[in-house]
Scaffold this active site. Structure first.
Site, PDB file in Angstrom:
ATOM      1  N   HIS A  38       7.528 -24.007  31.510  1.00  0.00           N
ATOM      2  CA  HIS A  38       8.142 -24.524  32.737  1.00  0.00           C
ATOM      3  C   HIS A  38       9.558 -25.050  32.500  1.00  0.00           C
ATOM      4  O   HIS A  38      10.072 -25.810  33.305  1.00  0.00           O
ATOM      5  CB  HIS A  38       7.275 -25.629  33.340  1.00  0.00           C
ATOM      6  CG  HIS A  38       5.979 -25.103  33.902  1.00  0.00           C
ATOM      7  ND1 HIS A  38       4.908 -25.894  34.224  1.00  0.00           N
ATOM      8  CD2 HIS A  38       5.598 -23.838  34.211  1.00  0.00           C
ATOM      9  CE1 HIS A  38       3.914 -25.146  34.689  1.00  0.00           C
ATOM     10  NE2 HIS A  38       4.301 -23.897  34.681  1.00  0.00           N
ATOM     11  N   CYS A  77      30.602 -22.358  32.295  1.00  0.00           N
ATOM     12  CA  CYS A  77      29.769 -21.641  31.331  1.00  0.00           C
ATOM     13  C   CYS A  77      30.654 -21.032  30.233  1.00  0.00           C
ATOM     14  O   CYS A  77      31.627 -20.349  30.548  1.00  0.00           O
ATOM     15  CB  CYS A  77      29.006 -20.532  32.061  1.00  0.00           C
ATOM     16  SG  CYS A  77      28.051 -19.489  30.935  1.00  0.00           S
ATOM     17  N   CYS A  87      22.794 -21.344  33.392  1.00  0.00           N
ATOM     18  CA  CYS A  87      23.838 -20.806  34.269  1.00  0.00           C
ATOM     19  C   CYS A  87      23.098 -19.978  35.339  1.00  0.00           C
ATOM     20  O   CYS A  87      22.532 -18.928  35.048  1.00  0.00           O
ATOM     21  CB  CYS A  87      24.793 -19.961  33.425  1.00  0.00           C
ATOM     22  SG  CYS A  87      26.203 -19.378  34.332  1.00  0.00           S
ATOM     23  N   ASN A 128      -9.411 -33.775  28.119  1.00  0.00           N
ATOM     24  CA  ASN A 128      -8.838 -34.379  29.310  1.00  0.00           C
ATOM     25  C   ASN A 128      -9.521 -35.723  29.525  1.00  0.00           C
ATOM     26  O   ASN A 128     -10.488 -36.046  28.835  1.00  0.00           O
ATOM     27  CB  ASN A 128      -9.083 -33.450  30.521  1.00  0.00           C
ATOM     28  CG  ASN A 128      -7.994 -33.572  31.572  1.00  0.00           C
ATOM     29  OD1 ASN A 128      -7.343 -34.608  31.714  1.00  0.00           O
ATOM     30  ND2 ASN A 128      -7.789 -32.516  32.330  1.00  0.00           N
ATOM     31  N   THR A 151      -4.262 -31.179  31.107  1.00  0.00           N
ATOM     32  CA  THR A 151      -3.757 -30.431  32.259  1.00  0.00           C
ATOM     33  C   THR A 151      -4.841 -30.352  33.331  1.00  0.00           C
ATOM     34  O   THR A 151      -6.009 -30.142  33.014  1.00  0.00           O
ATOM     35  CB  THR A 151      -3.192 -29.046  31.831  1.00  0.00           C
ATOM     36  OG1 THR A 151      -2.823 -28.320  32.998  1.00  0.00           O
ATOM     37  CG2 THR A 151      -4.141 -28.234  31.004  1.00  0.00           C
TER      38      THR A 151
HETATM   39  P1  NAD Z   1      -1.095 -32.947  35.900  1.00  0.00           P
HETATM   40  O1  NAD Z   1      -0.225 -34.163  36.026  1.00  0.00           O
HETATM   41  O2  NAD Z   1      -1.424 -32.174  37.110  1.00  0.00           O
HETATM   42  O3  NAD Z   1      -2.467 -33.371  35.224  1.00  0.00           O
HETATM   43  C1  NAD Z   1      -2.494 -34.204  34.097  1.00  0.00           C
HETATM   44  C2  NAD Z   1      -3.910 -34.188  33.551  1.00  0.00           C
HETATM   45  O4  NAD Z   1      -3.907 -34.946  32.361  1.00  0.00           O
HETATM   46  C3  NAD Z   1      -4.940 -34.810  34.499  1.00  0.00           C
HETATM   47  O5  NAD Z   1      -6.043 -33.920  34.595  1.00  0.00           O
HETATM   48  C4  NAD Z   1      -5.327 -36.117  33.807  1.00  0.00           C
HETATM   49  O6  NAD Z   1      -6.697 -36.430  33.968  1.00  0.00           O
HETATM   50  C5  NAD Z   1      -5.024 -35.796  32.356  1.00  0.00           C
HETATM   51  N1  NAD Z   1      -4.655 -36.961  31.538  1.00  0.00           N
HETATM   52  C6  NAD Z   1      -3.948 -38.049  31.908  1.00  0.00           C
HETATM   53  N2  NAD Z   1      -3.803 -38.872  30.855  1.00  0.00           N
HETATM   54  C7  NAD Z   1      -4.439 -38.301  29.802  1.00  0.00           C
HETATM   55  C8  NAD Z   1      -4.653 -38.679  28.442  1.00  0.00           C
HETATM   56  N3  NAD Z   1      -4.177 -39.830  27.951  1.00  0.00           N
HETATM   57  N4  NAD Z   1      -5.367 -37.823  27.645  1.00  0.00           N
HETATM   58  C9  NAD Z   1      -5.867 -36.658  28.126  1.00  0.00           C
HETATM   59  N5  NAD Z   1      -5.695 -36.261  29.408  1.00  0.00           N
HETATM   60  C10 NAD Z   1      -4.995 -37.061  30.231  1.00  0.00           C
HETATM   61  O7  NAD Z   1      -0.395 -32.078  34.781  1.00  0.00           O
HETATM   62  P2  NAD Z   1      -0.223 -30.536  34.599  1.00  0.00           P
HETATM   63  O8  NAD Z   1      -1.541 -29.866  34.741  1.00  0.00           O
HETATM   64  O9  NAD Z   1       0.551 -30.394  33.347  1.00  0.00           O
HETATM   65  O10 NAD Z   1       0.680 -30.060  35.836  1.00  0.00           O
HETATM   66  C11 NAD Z   1       1.789 -30.804  36.242  1.00  0.00           C
HETATM   67  C12 NAD Z   1       3.103 -30.062  36.311  1.00  0.00           C
HETATM   68  O11 NAD Z   1       4.155 -31.046  36.347  1.00  0.00           O
HETATM   69  C13 NAD Z   1       3.372 -29.218  35.101  1.00  0.00           C
HETATM   70  O12 NAD Z   1       3.819 -28.010  35.569  1.00  0.00           O
HETATM   71  C14 NAD Z   1       4.498 -29.897  34.323  1.00  0.00           C
HETATM   72  O13 NAD Z   1       5.545 -28.978  34.091  1.00  0.00           O
HETATM   73  C15 NAD Z   1       5.043 -30.955  35.241  1.00  0.00           C
HETATM   74  N6  NAD Z   1       5.134 -32.292  34.590  1.00  0.00           N
HETATM   75  C16 NAD Z   1       5.634 -32.418  33.312  1.00  0.00           C
HETATM   76  C17 NAD Z   1       5.685 -33.656  32.692  1.00  0.00           C
HETATM   77  C18 NAD Z   1       6.215 -33.769  31.278  1.00  0.00           C
HETATM   78  O14 NAD Z   1       7.034 -32.954  30.874  1.00  0.00           O
HETATM   79  N7  NAD Z   1       5.753 -34.730  30.483  1.00  0.00           N
HETATM   80  C19 NAD Z   1       5.246 -34.794  33.368  1.00  0.00           C
HETATM   81  C20 NAD Z   1       4.767 -34.648  34.678  1.00  0.00           C
HETATM   82  C21 NAD Z   1       4.706 -33.397  35.274  1.00  0.00           C
END
Ligand code: NAD
Length: 249
Positions: free
Chosen positions: A109, A140, A117, A205, A180
């Protein structure tokens, strides 16, 4: 169960939660208090590029303050010590896998530390690395246009590295999903592809995810606690340890 040689790991926002980076709240559709449609779609960027730039600028600058947690460190150890194939795919845009020492994470992502760019504005797709807020006037170095945007894959855009990911999934013996929620595609479909290839599938998770039914077993709890023990035992006991997890499920 097949002998485990090739491992594919998929990480999501949950692995970075214990480092202090908020997860995406799918129930409210809000990400760091912003609507996803405003900050994570091509239309939102078109409407208000300055607001979107500032949103990612804030997260990029925050990366200077956050540190990897034991879950990121456990995966860096697995990458170094695993004797077979290893592919790490992350949905995260932060750099905590790299900070922990992982050398090759596929950021499907995009990445906060990169600008692109923008092709739709006549740009050439060149990437530029930065740790600072974006200068909208930056030209750029390759094509001279001033159309850099955050290198984030917005909803509706093609994720990065899909060919490499599909290839790894089709050869996977063990697929591990960590932190996730299983609602954002195509990542949420990877477990099915890995299963189709005959891989054992495990999820880590806090609670069962939306695609739990496709996993052979789940380990529920904080990844910073569950993953170091898992990696330790996987490295020392190999197939026997994975079999024991399956028989407990
Ligand atoms: P999500 O936020 O939808 O889900 C996070 C999952 O992690 C949940 O199911 C939750 O129960 C679980 N979780 C929370 N804390 C935890 C822990 N300590 N240990 C284990 N599990 C835990 O995340 P997603 O499925 O990655 O989708 C969100 C989208 O948002 C992604 O596409 C991502 O690119 C983006 N995002 C990225 C970041 C980052 O870069 N850190 C942060 C937020 C969102």
């Amino acid at each position: 169960m097949k002998h485990i040689n090739n491992i594919v790991v998929l990480t999501g926002a949950g692995i970075s939660a214990e480092s202090g980076i908020p997860v995406f709240r799918s129930e409210t559709g809000l990400w760091e208090n912003h609507r996803v449609e405003d900050v994570c779609t091509p239309e939102g960027y078109e409407r208000d590029p300055e607001m979107v730039r500032k949103f990612y600028d804030g997260m990029r600058v925050n990366l200077k303050k956050v540190r990897p947690n034991p879950a990121h460190q456990a995966l860096a150890r697995l990458e170094k010590e695993w004797r077979g194939g290893y592919t790490l795919v992350t949905q995260n845009i932060d750099n905590l896998h790299e900070q922990a020492g992982s050398e090759h994470a596929i950021h499907m992502h995009g990445e906060l530390l990169k600008l692109r760019c923008y092709e739709l504005k006549g740009g050439c797709g060149e990437l530029a690395v930065t740790t600072e807020p974006q200068d909208p006037e930056m030209a750029c170095p390759r094509c001279g246009k001033k159309v850099f945007r955050p290198h984030i894959v917005f909803f509706g855009e093609m994720p990065v590295g899909m060919d490499e990911i599909q290839k790894a999934l089709s050869a996977a013996d063990l697929f591990i999903s960590i932190g996730t929620s299983g609602v954002v595609y195509p990542a949420a479909g990877f477990v099915r592809a890995a299963r189709g290839a005959g891989a054992v599938t495990l999820e880590f998770n806090l609670e069962p995810s939306a695609v739990k039914g496709y996993f052979d077993a789940g380990v529920y709890g904080k990844a910073g606690t569950t993953l170091p023990e898992f990696v330790d035992r996987l490295l020392s006991e190999g197939d026997d340890y994975v079999s024991s997890l399956l028989s407990e499920a």
